[in-house]
Design an enzyme around this catalytic site. Structure first.
Site, PDB file in Angstrom:
ATOM      1  N   HIS A 163      10.550 120.175 -39.983  1.00  0.00           N
ATOM      2  CA  HIS A 163      10.125 119.147 -40.779  1.00  0.00           C
ATOM      3  C   HIS A 163      11.331 118.172 -40.996  1.00  0.00           C
ATOM      4  CE1 HIS A 163       9.060 116.552 -44.041  1.00  0.00           C
ATOM      5  NE2 HIS A 163      10.051 117.381 -44.923  1.00  0.00           N
ATOM      6  N   ASN A 219      11.207 110.630 -44.083  1.00  0.00           N
ATOM      7  CA  ASN A 219      10.678 111.901 -44.204  1.00  0.00           C
ATOM      8  C   ASN A 219       9.226 111.636 -44.427  1.00  0.00           C
ATOM      9  OD1 ASN A 219       9.324 113.951 -45.494  1.00  0.00           O
ATOM     10  ND2 ASN A 219      11.093 114.750 -46.755  1.00  0.00           N
ATOM     11  N   CYS A 239       5.800 119.182 -48.181  1.00  0.00           N
ATOM     12  CA  CYS A 239       6.146 118.736 -46.754  1.00  0.00           C
ATOM     13  C   CYS A 239       6.106 119.860 -45.717  1.00  0.00           C
ATOM     14  CB  CYS A 239       7.914 118.452 -47.118  1.00  0.00           C
ATOM     15  SG  CYS A 239       7.897 116.834 -47.699  1.00  0.00           S
TER      16      CYS A 239
HETATM   17  N1  COA Z   1      23.251 105.416 -51.941  1.00  0.00           N
HETATM   18  C1  COA Z   1      24.495 105.520 -52.231  1.00  0.00           C
HETATM   19  N2  COA Z   1      25.155 106.568 -52.930  1.00  0.00           N
HETATM   20  C2  COA Z   1      24.225 107.459 -53.446  1.00  0.00           C
HETATM   21  C3  COA Z   1      22.954 107.405 -53.249  1.00  0.00           C
HETATM   22  C4  COA Z   1      22.415 106.636 -52.445  1.00  0.00           C
HETATM   23  N3  COA Z   1      21.174 106.432 -51.862  1.00  0.00           N
HETATM   24  N4  COA Z   1      22.429 108.528 -53.716  1.00  0.00           N
HETATM   25  C5  COA Z   1      23.253 109.069 -54.248  1.00  0.00           C
HETATM   26  N5  COA Z   1      24.284 108.445 -54.054  1.00  0.00           N
HETATM   27  C6  COA Z   1      25.706 109.084 -54.434  1.00  0.00           C
HETATM   28  C7  COA Z   1      25.807 110.107 -55.879  1.00  0.00           C
HETATM   29  O1  COA Z   1      25.682 109.262 -57.018  1.00  0.00           O
HETATM   30  C8  COA Z   1      26.862 110.824 -55.480  1.00  0.00           C
HETATM   31  O2  COA Z   1      27.976 109.908 -56.236  1.00  0.00           O
HETATM   32  P1  COA Z   1      29.265 110.599 -56.988  1.00  0.00           P
HETATM   33  O3  COA Z   1      30.091 111.508 -55.713  1.00  0.00           O
HETATM   34  O4  COA Z   1      30.186 109.325 -57.285  1.00  0.00           O
HETATM   35  O5  COA Z   1      28.614 111.454 -57.934  1.00  0.00           O
HETATM   36  C9  COA Z   1      27.304 110.745 -53.917  1.00  0.00           C
HETATM   37  O6  COA Z   1      26.384 109.742 -53.664  1.00  0.00           O
HETATM   38  C10 COA Z   1      26.896 112.160 -53.515  1.00  0.00           C
HETATM   39  O7  COA Z   1      25.585 112.535 -53.772  1.00  0.00           O
HETATM   40  P2  COA Z   1      24.519 113.580 -53.648  1.00  0.00           P
HETATM   41  O8  COA Z   1      23.326 113.689 -54.309  1.00  0.00           O
HETATM   42  O9  COA Z   1      25.600 114.860 -53.771  1.00  0.00           O
HETATM   43  O10 COA Z   1      24.670 113.486 -52.099  1.00  0.00           O
HETATM   44  P3  COA Z   1      24.225 114.174 -50.864  1.00  0.00           P
HETATM   45  O11 COA Z   1      25.231 114.460 -49.783  1.00  0.00           O
HETATM   46  O12 COA Z   1      23.670 115.678 -51.393  1.00  0.00           O
HETATM   47  O13 COA Z   1      22.956 113.682 -50.206  1.00  0.00           O
HETATM   48  C11 COA Z   1      20.647 113.602 -50.306  1.00  0.00           C
HETATM   49  C12 COA Z   1      21.876 113.227 -51.108  1.00  0.00           C
HETATM   50  C13 COA Z   1      19.408 113.425 -51.331  1.00  0.00           C
HETATM   51  C14 COA Z   1      20.383 112.757 -49.106  1.00  0.00           C
HETATM   52  C15 COA Z   1      20.616 115.142 -49.918  1.00  0.00           C
HETATM   53  O14 COA Z   1      21.114 115.775 -51.155  1.00  0.00           O
HETATM   54  C16 COA Z   1      19.369 115.566 -49.277  1.00  0.00           C
HETATM   55  O15 COA Z   1      18.924 115.001 -48.345  1.00  0.00           O
HETATM   56  N6  COA Z   1      18.555 116.366 -50.024  1.00  0.00           N
HETATM   57  C17 COA Z   1      17.353 116.912 -49.442  1.00  0.00           C
HETATM   58  C18 COA Z   1      16.473 116.227 -49.963  1.00  0.00           C
HETATM   59  C19 COA Z   1      15.027 116.453 -49.077  1.00  0.00           C
HETATM   60  O16 COA Z   1      15.049 116.781 -47.964  1.00  0.00           O
HETATM   61  N7  COA Z   1      13.891 116.213 -49.920  1.00  0.00           N
HETATM   62  C20 COA Z   1      12.614 116.563 -49.155  1.00  0.00           C
HETATM   63  C21 COA Z   1      12.644 118.035 -48.995  1.00  0.00           C
HETATM   64  S1  COA Z   1      11.095 118.359 -48.156  1.00  0.00           S
END
Ligand code: COA
Length: 351
Positions: free
Chosen positions: A271, A301, A132
């Site tokens: 990004h 993304n 990325c």
């Molecule tokens: N739909 C519904 N619930 C979801 C889910 C989805 N698609 N994905 C995860 N959850 C749930 C989890 O199981 C968790 O449930 P719990 O609280 O009961 O355990 C809850 O939502 C929170 O999960 P978490 O992973 O802590 O959420 P978050 O706020 O960190 O958001 C991302 C998750 C992936 C959106 C976030 O971490 C993110 O954007 N990270 C960076 C990813 C990225 O940019 N990657 C590319 C880099 S170049």
């Protein structure tokens, strides 16, 4: 001695983006995954994304975006060396750099096929894989080719079909990624002129490679009995923390290098990983909210394509204008991250 000291710079003269025709919105995803439109919008800012069908590859998308960037360069016209009077900017391109983590084949690189299909056969052509962060890394590479005198005009493309790496049953990754390609034409010029790119700030941390990884398919683990090893795995919350911290750090470093302050930045083109990542980074830099350029709502993304795609949309809707001081920053698997600056030139987009 830096490129700026030498007075040689890569100057942006053409821009184009291309997205596959098929769109998948959050409602469609929530019919096949345990997720919802509300969750995806709130946590990521994404409403829909474009996805390749099996007959479309990274090279196909790169060719479309590259062709648009070449037509944009021709329409923008004779602002420097290599701009033919007939506007045939493509004929003068002597290097094609493709940023991608999803090449058409593990070997060879995809850039030579992009070059040939655009009628640029014979030009230097190679891939850069910084996932990325790929576009910022490849922009630095293209700038280096120009500064070294190895090329006078470079076509730089960021293209990824990242959805092909995803486990269709993984709600942690499927909502986030989309496919697409974005491209720039750069010509040799001088550091002070509009469109001159730089300085740069680039970094990596291989000790954290496991945070975003496709475990199998390379030389470390050519095959695996576990089908999940063929797919991209991501530790989302840890990635979120690293992305916001590293992009802010790198942005500060590149601003310092140029003698700019955050108050000098007119447009922040990060990004497009997650809207909250972009907002958090902008806030920690002290940038006003209206400085943020984003199109993630309808692209997701798109990995190496995201920065030029966001720029093309921003030029089209008038958000990004000639004279704007632009801060680019990116973060990705590797880990890799980096930033670059430019003052936006007068640029004409083309279909
Ligand atoms: N739909 C519904 N619930 C979801 C889910 C989805 N698609 N994905 C995860 N959850 C749930 C989890 O199981 C968790 O449930 P719990 O609280 O009961 O355990 C809850 O939502 C929170 O999960 P978490 O992973 O802590 O959420 P978050 O706020 O960190 O958001 C991302 C998750 C992936 C959106 C976030 O971490 C993110 O954007 N990270 C960076 C990813 C990225 O940019 N990657 C590319 C880099 S170049």
């Amino acid at each position: 001695m830096s490129t700026q000291d030498l007075g040689v710079a890569a100057v942006l003269v053409g821009l184009g983006g291309w997205l596959p025709p098929r769109t998948v919105d959050n409602h469609e995803l929530s019919r096949r995954l345990d997720t919802s439109d509300e969750w995806i919008r709130t946590r990521t800012g994404i409403a829909s994304r474009h996805v390749v069908d099996p007959d479309l590859s990274t090279v196909d998308m790169a060719v479309e975006a590259g062709a648009r960037a070449l037509r944009s360069a021709a329409a923008t016209g004779g602002s420097g060396p290599g701009d033919g009077a007939d506007g045939a900017a493509g004929e003068a391109v002597d290097a094609v750099v493709l940023a991608t983590a999803t090449p058409d084949h593990p070997c060879p690189a995809s850039a030579p096929q992009v070059a040939s299909r655009l009628g640029l056969g014979g030009a230097a052509a190679f891939d850069v894989n910084a996932v990325c962060s790929g576009f910022v890394y490849a922009l630095a590479t293209a700038t280096g080719l120009i500064a070294a005198g190895a090329a006078r005009r470079v076509l730089l493309v960021g293209a990824d079909a990242f959805t092909t790496l995803l486990d269709p049953a993984d709600r942690g990754t499927v909502p986030i990624f989309g496919d697409g390609a974005g491209a720039m034409v750069l010509r040799a010029g001088t550091a002070g002129e509009p469109g001159a790119v730089g300085p740069f700030d680039l970094h990596s941390d291989g000790e954290l490679a496991d945070l975003l990884i496709v475990p199998a398919g390379g030389t470390r683990c050519p095959t695996s009995d576990d089908p999940r090893d063929r797919y991209f795995s991501m530790q989302g919350p840890a990635v979120f923390r690293h992305a916001t911290a590293r992009m802010a750090e790198s942005s500060r470093a590149v601003l310092d290098r140029a003698g700019w302050t955050p108050g000098d930045v007119d447009r922040f083109v990060g990004h497009q990983a997650n809207l909250r990542i972009l907002q958090t980074t902008a806030k920690s830099l002290g940038l006003p909210a209206d400085c943020l350029v984003t199109n993630i709502e309808h692209t997701g993304n798109t990995s190496a394509a995201s920065i030029p795609l966001a720029m093309a949309d921003a030029v089209a809707d008038g958000t990004l204008c000639a004279g704007d001081r632009v801060l680019m920053t990116a973060f990705g698997a590797g880990l890799t991250w980096g930033s670059a600056l430019l003052r936006w030139p007068r640029l004409t987009l083309a279909e």
